[in-house]
Write a protein that holds these residues in place. Structure first.
Motif, PDB file in Angstrom:
ATOM      1  N   PHE A 250       0.821  -1.199   0.000  1.00  0.00           N
ATOM      2  CA  PHE A 250       0.000   0.000   0.000  1.00  0.00           C
ATOM      3  C   PHE A 250       0.865   1.262   0.000  1.00  0.00           C
ATOM      4  N   GLY A 251       2.008   1.166  -0.680  1.00  0.00           N
ATOM      5  CA  GLY A 251       2.863   2.325  -0.878  1.00  0.00           C
ATOM      6  C   GLY A 251       2.429   3.089  -2.113  1.00  0.00           C
ATOM      7  N   GLU A 252       2.946   4.307  -2.278  1.00  0.00           N
ATOM      8  CA  GLU A 252       2.540   5.163  -3.398  1.00  0.00           C
ATOM      9  C   GLU A 252       2.875   4.571  -4.761  1.00  0.00           C
ATOM     10  N   GLU A 253       3.888   3.686  -4.806  1.00  0.00           N
ATOM     11  CA  GLU A 253       4.241   3.089  -6.099  1.00  0.00           C
ATOM     12  C   GLU A 253       3.163   2.154  -6.622  1.00  0.00           C
TER      13      GLU A 253
ATOM     14  N   SER B 271      -7.652  12.646   1.236  1.00  0.00           N
ATOM     15  CA  SER B 271      -7.388  11.582   2.206  1.00  0.00           C
ATOM     16  C   SER B 271      -7.447  10.222   1.527  1.00  0.00           C
ATOM     17  N   VAL B 272      -6.365   9.468   1.654  1.00  0.00           N
ATOM     18  CA  VAL B 272      -6.298   8.086   1.188  1.00  0.00           C
ATOM     19  C   VAL B 272      -6.185   7.220   2.437  1.00  0.00           C
TER      20      VAL B 272
ATOM     21  N   GLY C 117      -3.050   8.000   4.450  1.00  0.00           N
ATOM     22  CA  GLY C 117      -3.245   9.223   5.217  1.00  0.00           C
ATOM     23  C   GLY C 117      -3.621  10.377   4.309  1.00  0.00           C
ATOM     24  N   THR C 118      -3.368  11.581   4.755  1.00  0.00           N
ATOM     25  CA  THR C 118      -3.743  12.785   4.011  1.00  0.00           C
ATOM     26  C   THR C 118      -2.599  13.233   3.112  1.00  0.00           C
ATOM     27  N   ILE C 119      -2.923  13.436   1.842  1.00  0.00           N
ATOM     28  CA  ILE C 119      -1.939  13.933   0.877  1.00  0.00           C
ATOM     29  C   ILE C 119      -2.276  15.392   0.597  1.00  0.00           C
ATOM     30  N   THR C 120      -1.355  16.282   0.951  1.00  0.00           N
ATOM     31  CA  THR C 120      -1.561  17.722   0.782  1.00  0.00           C
ATOM     32  C   THR C 120      -0.827  18.205  -0.460  1.00  0.00           C
TER      33      THR C 120
END
Length: 283
Positions: A107-110, A155-156, A160-163
């Motif tokens: 569940f990483g950004e990649e 929010s993912v 968490g929250t991606i700003t």
């Protein structure tokens, strides 16, 4: 960034878009105040084009979210690349990592497939975000937008929250097929884009067809203004006016050119019959 809204008018004009001072002022303020802009108006009046003009003027990449009924998070914000996740799970089966570590890994950004809204706030460079025809989306979808339009964050649950790294310039368009929520409107500047006057449409025709005879361009602009007063299935937009002008020119502007090329301007048989009956007497 210019210091005066009026300075935008010649810049945007050079990019091929005829703009009045009121709209130039709104475009100036949306950048100064860093507020989203909601453009409402009938189909075909050039609302979407404004976002592309902004992108050209500022040199920013544009990402577009085309709204439709049933639009959901997976298509608008993000979804997980399940195939890539399954492959990673398969590869890690023989590893000594704990189940929790394996779960955190996949569940990483990649493994995240970024859709337009997430692309716009996670890009290291500032972007233009076009949310096109927001009125076509369900009312529930507007709730997904409120966090983005207020705080420029998403929010993912797994991350968490991606700003936003750089706040995107947001343009929303609506054909007003339904009323938008007050909560969404409060977060935006607003501008109504109307059908152009005959004078403005004349400028548009001349800009797109610089070699057209002035008398013909005036005749077309005046005629289209009258046509729009009729109750039609599909009122012609600016693009149809330009297509019609090109069609008339292609027919060498003979006596029957306007009559015979009405299919460039009107998009239903009943509309064509109505306009012919109202404005033409066929010999």
């Amino acid at each position: 960034m210019v210091d005066n809204p009026r300075d935008l008018i010649p810049i945007i004009d050079d990019l091929g878009y005829v703009i009045e001072e009121e709209l130039a002022t709104v475009l100036f303020l949306m950048q100064k105040l860093e507020k989203p802009l909601l453009l409402e108006g009938n189909p075909g009046v050039g609302k979407t084009k404004i976002a592309y003009i902004l992108a050209d003027m500022l040199g920013y990449e544009l990402v577009r979210l085309q709204c439709y009924e049933g639009l959901d998070v997976n298509n608008a914000i993000y979804e997980w690349n399940y195939q890539k996740q399954l492959l990673a799970i398969k590869i890690s089966e023989s590893s000594s990592k704990s189940d929790k570590e394996k779960e955190e890994m996949i569940f990483g950004e990649e493994y995240l497939l970024k859709r337009p809204l997430l692309q716009a706030i996670s890009n290291p460079k500032r972007m233009i975000l076009l949310i096109d025809e927001i009125d076509r989306a369900d009312e529930e979808f507007e709730a997904f937008l409120l966090e983005l339009l207020s705080d420029f964050q998403i929010s993912v649950p797994e991350l968490g929250t991606i700003t936003a790294v750089n706040k995107p310039i947001v343009v929303l368009t609506s054909n007003r097929t339904r009323e938008l929520s007050d909560a969404l409107k409060r977060r935006c500047l607003y501008h109504w884009v109307d059908y152009p006057s005959a004078e403005k449409e004349l400028q548009i025709i001349k800009k797109h067809l610089p070699n057209v005879e002035v008398a013909l361009a005036e005749q077309i602009a005046t005629f289209v203004e009258k046509v729009r007063t009729l109750k039609l299935d599909k009122t012609p937009g600016i693009a149809e006016t330009i297509d019609w002008a090109k069609g008339i020119a292609a027919l060498n502007n003979d006596d029957a050119a306007m009559y015979n090329s009405l299919s460039c301007l009107l998009k239903s048989n009943s509309d064509i019959r109505k306009v012919k009956k109202e404005f033409f007497t066929k010999s």
